[in-house]
Design a protein around this motif. Structure first.
Motif, PDB file in Angstrom:
ATOM      1  N   GLY A 142     -17.262 -45.434  -4.692  1.00 23.57           N
ATOM      2  CA  GLY A 142     -16.064 -44.570  -4.188  1.00 23.57           C
ATOM      3  C   GLY A 142     -16.489 -43.253  -3.807  1.00 23.57           C
ATOM      4  O   GLY A 142     -16.108 -42.801  -2.599  1.00 23.57           O
ATOM      5  N   TRP A 143     -16.799 -42.394  -4.576  1.00 23.32           N
ATOM      6  CA  TRP A 143     -17.314 -41.089  -4.547  1.00 23.32           C
ATOM      7  C   TRP A 143     -18.219 -40.668  -3.490  1.00 23.32           C
ATOM      8  O   TRP A 143     -18.204 -40.210  -2.489  1.00 23.32           O
ATOM      9  CB  TRP A 143     -17.821 -40.467  -5.912  1.00 23.32           C
ATOM     10  CG  TRP A 143     -18.410 -39.347  -5.828  1.00 23.32           C
ATOM     11  CD1 TRP A 143     -19.997 -39.155  -5.816  1.00 23.32           C
ATOM     12  CD2 TRP A 143     -17.912 -37.807  -5.398  1.00 23.32           C
ATOM     13  NE1 TRP A 143     -20.133 -37.831  -5.661  1.00 23.32           N
ATOM     14  CE2 TRP A 143     -19.129 -37.015  -5.645  1.00 23.32           C
ATOM     15  CE3 TRP A 143     -16.872 -37.578  -5.157  1.00 23.32           C
ATOM     16  CZ2 TRP A 143     -19.172 -35.915  -5.301  1.00 23.32           C
ATOM     17  CZ3 TRP A 143     -16.773 -36.078  -5.187  1.00 23.32           C
ATOM     18  CH2 TRP A 143     -17.481 -35.262  -4.943  1.00 23.32           C
ATOM     19  N   SER A 173     -11.467 -44.920   3.459  1.00 24.01           N
ATOM     20  CA  SER A 173     -11.218 -43.647   3.173  1.00 24.01           C
ATOM     21  C   SER A 173     -10.236 -43.839   1.680  1.00 24.01           C
ATOM     22  O   SER A 173     -10.497 -43.299   0.671  1.00 24.01           O
ATOM     23  CB  SER A 173     -10.634 -42.975   3.944  1.00 24.01           C
ATOM     24  OG  SER A 173     -10.120 -41.578   3.693  1.00 24.01           O
ATOM     25  N   HIS A 174      -9.271 -44.713   1.931  1.00 26.82           N
ATOM     26  CA  HIS A 174      -8.441 -44.715   0.758  1.00 26.82           C
ATOM     27  C   HIS A 174      -8.808 -45.542  -0.478  1.00 26.82           C
ATOM     28  O   HIS A 174      -8.557 -45.169  -1.591  1.00 26.82           O
ATOM     29  CB  HIS A 174      -7.073 -45.536   1.273  1.00 26.82           C
ATOM     30  CG  HIS A 174      -6.267 -44.542   2.312  1.00 26.82           C
ATOM     31  ND1 HIS A 174      -6.077 -43.195   2.260  1.00 26.82           N
ATOM     32  CD2 HIS A 174      -5.536 -45.096   3.392  1.00 26.82           C
ATOM     33  CE1 HIS A 174      -5.480 -42.737   3.252  1.00 26.82           C
ATOM     34  NE2 HIS A 174      -5.021 -44.029   4.088  1.00 26.82           N
ATOM     35  N   THR A 175      -9.521 -46.745  -0.126  1.00 26.15           N
ATOM     36  CA  THR A 175     -10.131 -47.612  -1.023  1.00 26.15           C
ATOM     37  C   THR A 175     -11.174 -46.831  -1.653  1.00 26.15           C
ATOM     38  O   THR A 175     -11.432 -46.752  -3.029  1.00 26.15           O
ATOM     39  CB  THR A 175     -10.829 -48.786  -0.415  1.00 26.15           C
ATOM     40  OG1 THR A 175      -9.835 -49.509   0.442  1.00 26.15           O
ATOM     41  CG2 THR A 175     -11.340 -49.850  -1.497  1.00 26.15           C
ATOM     42  N   SER A 176     -12.138 -46.234  -1.156  1.00 24.47           N
ATOM     43  CA  SER A 176     -12.988 -45.215  -1.903  1.00 24.47           C
ATOM     44  C   SER A 176     -12.515 -44.299  -2.916  1.00 24.47           C
ATOM     45  O   SER A 176     -12.812 -43.984  -3.908  1.00 24.47           O
ATOM     46  CB  SER A 176     -14.034 -44.648  -0.999  1.00 24.47           C
ATOM     47  OG  SER A 176     -13.338 -43.828  -0.185  1.00 24.47           O
ATOM     48  N   THR A 177     -11.422 -43.630  -2.358  1.00 22.51           N
ATOM     49  CA  THR A 177     -10.625 -42.592  -3.171  1.00 22.51           C
ATOM     50  C   THR A 177     -10.240 -43.257  -4.304  1.00 22.51           C
ATOM     51  O   THR A 177     -10.296 -42.870  -5.550  1.00 22.51           O
ATOM     52  CB  THR A 177      -9.708 -41.915  -2.445  1.00 22.51           C
ATOM     53  OG1 THR A 177     -10.141 -41.231  -1.305  1.00 22.51           O
ATOM     54  CG2 THR A 177      -8.725 -40.994  -3.333  1.00 22.51           C
ATOM     55  N   ALA A 178      -9.400 -44.493  -4.155  1.00 21.89           N
ATOM     56  CA  ALA A 178      -8.990 -45.280  -5.341  1.00 21.89           C
ATOM     57  C   ALA A 178      -9.868 -45.575  -6.379  1.00 21.89           C
ATOM     58  O   ALA A 178      -9.743 -45.556  -7.434  1.00 21.89           O
ATOM     59  CB  ALA A 178      -8.059 -46.255  -4.813  1.00 21.89           C
ATOM     60  N   ARG A 185     -17.426 -41.380   0.264  1.00 20.87           N
ATOM     61  CA  ARG A 185     -16.644 -40.038   0.622  1.00 20.87           C
ATOM     62  C   ARG A 185     -17.595 -38.957   1.031  1.00 20.87           C
ATOM     63  O   ARG A 185     -17.317 -38.264   1.984  1.00 20.87           O
ATOM     64  CB  ARG A 185     -15.532 -39.419  -0.161  1.00 20.87           C
ATOM     65  CG  ARG A 185     -14.467 -40.564  -0.841  1.00 20.87           C
ATOM     66  CD  ARG A 185     -13.511 -40.658   0.192  1.00 20.87           C
ATOM     67  NE  ARG A 185     -12.589 -39.382   0.552  1.00 20.87           N
ATOM     68  CZ  ARG A 185     -11.729 -39.250   1.186  1.00 20.87           C
ATOM     69  NH1 ARG A 185     -11.331 -40.390   2.244  1.00 20.87           N
ATOM     70  NH2 ARG A 185     -11.146 -38.116   1.110  1.00 20.87           N
ATOM     71  N   PHE A 245     -12.907 -44.271  -6.857  1.00 15.88           N
ATOM     72  CA  PHE A 245     -13.565 -43.299  -7.659  1.00 15.88           C
ATOM     73  C   PHE A 245     -12.623 -42.571  -8.682  1.00 15.88           C
ATOM     74  O   PHE A 245     -12.828 -42.351  -9.815  1.00 15.88           O
ATOM     75  CB  PHE A 245     -13.887 -42.024  -6.817  1.00 15.88           C
ATOM     76  CG  PHE A 245     -14.605 -40.792  -7.540  1.00 15.88           C
ATOM     77  CD1 PHE A 245     -15.661 -40.797  -8.188  1.00 15.88           C
ATOM     78  CD2 PHE A 245     -13.910 -39.410  -7.557  1.00 15.88           C
ATOM     79  CE1 PHE A 245     -16.088 -39.714  -9.009  1.00 15.88           C
ATOM     80  CE2 PHE A 245     -14.180 -38.555  -8.127  1.00 15.88           C
ATOM     81  CZ  PHE A 245     -15.307 -38.578  -8.920  1.00 15.88           C
ATOM     82  N   ALA A 246     -11.256 -42.845  -8.504  1.00 18.73           N
ATOM     83  CA  ALA A 246     -10.219 -42.360  -9.212  1.00 18.73           C
ATOM     84  C   ALA A 246     -10.183 -43.044 -10.504  1.00 18.73           C
ATOM     85  O   ALA A 246      -9.598 -42.703 -11.624  1.00 18.73           O
ATOM     86  CB  ALA A 246      -9.009 -42.308  -8.721  1.00 18.73           C
TER      87      ALA A 246
END
Length: 336
Positions: A218-219, A158-163, A222, A165-166
């Motif tokens: 990443g997006w 969860s944290h890696t995919s958010t990072a 999620r 995509f950002a």
């Protein structure tokens, strides 16, 4: 039989064939509506492109002018390019020729279709490769995280995919260049083309594809994780848990089918982002795609060439969005 008995006798029940035909007709109407909406969106997008280029400072005649040209020469070039005509008239002429496959003539006097003949397939190879890898990785990581809700692996993904995509594509590209080219020398830093206009070796595709895949994976990871989590609270999934079915079977046979509409929509949305990111990535890696063509066309205020690039990219994106709409309608219709 008396007339009273005839009047009170129940009407015959509709046959199964009539119900099926009615459902097919409803689906056909919905599909036609989706197609019309996509075409209207593409038409509006092209109109916005023509208007936006018109509002930019300068024009194609001035961008193509040489030092020392007189005002009369510049006016003659404006007339030759049709820039002295209203923008709506030029747009109407361009749209009239579009159904025949004619994308117009660039400010340099070349046919737009010829200018895009080599770069467009290169960009499609890049975007399709990135899309396929994104689909596989997103489903794998999203399903793996959904099978371990709340655990360490789920939180890490969860944290890696958010990072991921950002981080913008140009930052990912810079990091890839630094690590895989400058530090290790594993991959070439720029793309070298062969005589056919294609990358000389397949290894030159690795870094551009990775630069597109990482943010979109990443997006979509999620999206997959969230869609599966929504399905986990549905009655049929809870009943499957009560029946003691294996978690893997519940995930693949009960949660994933219900999550397909949301996943398809997320992946279809990524298509536009892939094409947008491809413009940046192609420029950084000197990749011979439509990114460099578009950048040069904007600098030259070349409206037909810009519209041709947008038309090709918009057509591909619209087809993918249409496919996602059809998948969503087919899935929801099957569940109904």
């Amino acid at each position: 039989m008396s007339q009273t008995a005839k009047a009170t006798s129940p009407a015959p029940a509709p046959t199964a064939g009539a119900g099926t035909a009615r459902r097919v007709g409803t689906v056909a109407v919905r599909i036609a509506g989706v197609v019309v909406r996509r075409l209207v969106m593409l038409l509006v997008l092209l109109a916005v492109v023509f208007a936006a280029v018109e509002l930019l400072p300068g024009n194609a005649a001035g961008a193509a002018s040489e030092r020392g040209e007189s005002a009369a020469d510049l006016a003659a070039r404006r007339h030759l390019l049709g820039l002295d005509r209203p923008v709506w008239e030029r747009f109407a002429d361009w749209m009239t020729a579009l159904p025949t496959g004619d994308l117009g003539t660039s400010a340099r006097g070349q046919k737009v279709t010829e200018l895009l003949a080599d770069p467009l397939p290169n960009t499609l190879v890049l975007a399709v490769s990135a899309f396929v890898i994104t689909v596989m990785l997103s489903l794998l990581l999203g399903c793996w995280a959904a099978a371990r809700p709340g655990r360490v692996g789920d939180r890490i993904i969860s944290h890696t995919s958010t990072a991921a995509f950002a981080v913008p594509e140009f930052v990912v590209s810079a990091v890839l260049l630094l690590v895989l080219s400058l530090w290790t020398g594993w991959l070439p830093a720029v793309t070298v083309t062969g005589g056919d206009g294609r990358p000389a070796t397949w290894t030159m595709l690795i870094m551009p594809v990775l630069a597109l895949v990482i943010p979109q994976t990443g997006w979509n990871t999620r999206v997959v994780r969230g869609a599966l989590a929504d399905q986990a609270s549905t009655p049929h999934v809870e009943a499957a848990h009560f029946d003691g079915l294996p978690l893997r079977r519940i995930l693949l046979r009960h949660q994933l089918p219900g999550a397909i509409p949301a996943i398809a929509t997320g992946l279809a949305t990524s298509t536009g982002l892939l094409f947008g990111g491809a413009v940046v990535v192609e420029t950084l890696f000197n990749y011979p795609g439509i990114g460099s063509v578009l950048a040069g066309a904007v600098a030259a205020r070349d409206t037909p060439l810009i519209a041709g690039v947008v038309m090709c990219a918009g057509a591909v994106i619209s087809l993918v969005l249409l496919a996602a709409d059809l998948i969503r309608h087919a899935t929801l219709g099957a569940r109904a």
